[in-house]
Design an enzyme around this catalytic site. Structure first.
Site: not given
Length: 164
Positions: A48-49
């Site tokens: 996600t990052c």
């Protein structure tokens, strides 16, 4: 206790990459006299990052800077070597200053730590975005659900516009 608007950032040191190599740098040097958008992430190279959070800030770099922000910074509970490699791999070099919080000192002092021990990741940072002006928190958007919504580049652009 979690930071909130009006609070001064905790007096901790980050590790940053400089032309002279990796160096410890106090928060007051990084944030003093400057307007900085800070994104906090659970970890460099995590899905996600890497796919959703950091890329939005790289893409919005010029728009954020046009609003009077001096620097966009990213902090994660990773060492400086990982943060440097992530900056290079993601295209963040020259756009986002990486602030390594390898021992989670900032995350803990700011009340923004996240225990991901059950997922095998240990102590990390919560996902957030904040606007800091001369070391004082002006806005803090913390994610309460999975994903990137409250802390997205788009949300932060609107936040900064609203405070201008």
């Amino acid at each position: 206790m979690t930071l909130k608007p009006g609070d001064k950032l905790p007096a901790v040191e980050f590790t940053v990459a400089t032309a002279d190599g990796s160096q410890k740098m106090p928060a007051d040097v990084i944030f003093g006299g400057r307007k900085v958008v800070v994104i906090g992430l659970p970890g460099a190279f995590t899905p996600t990052c890497s796919m959703n959070h950091l890329p939005g800030f790289i893409a919005a770099h010029d728009a954020i800077k046009a609003l009077g922000v001096d620097t966009i910074a990213c902090t994660a509970v990773n060492d400086i070597h990982v943060m440097k490699a992530w900056a290079k791999a993601s295209g963040a070099e020259g756009k986002v200053t990486m602030l390594a919080d390898g021992n989670a000192e900032f995350a803990k002092a700011a009340g923004l730590e996240l225990d991901l021990t059950s997922a095998g990741m240990g102590l990390r940072s919560r996902r957030y975005a904040m606007l800091v002006d001369d070391g004082v928190v002006k806005a803090l958007n913390i994610e309460t659900e999975r994903g990137v919504n409250a802390s997205s580049a788009e949300t932060m652009l609107e936040t900064v516009k609203g405070l201008a």
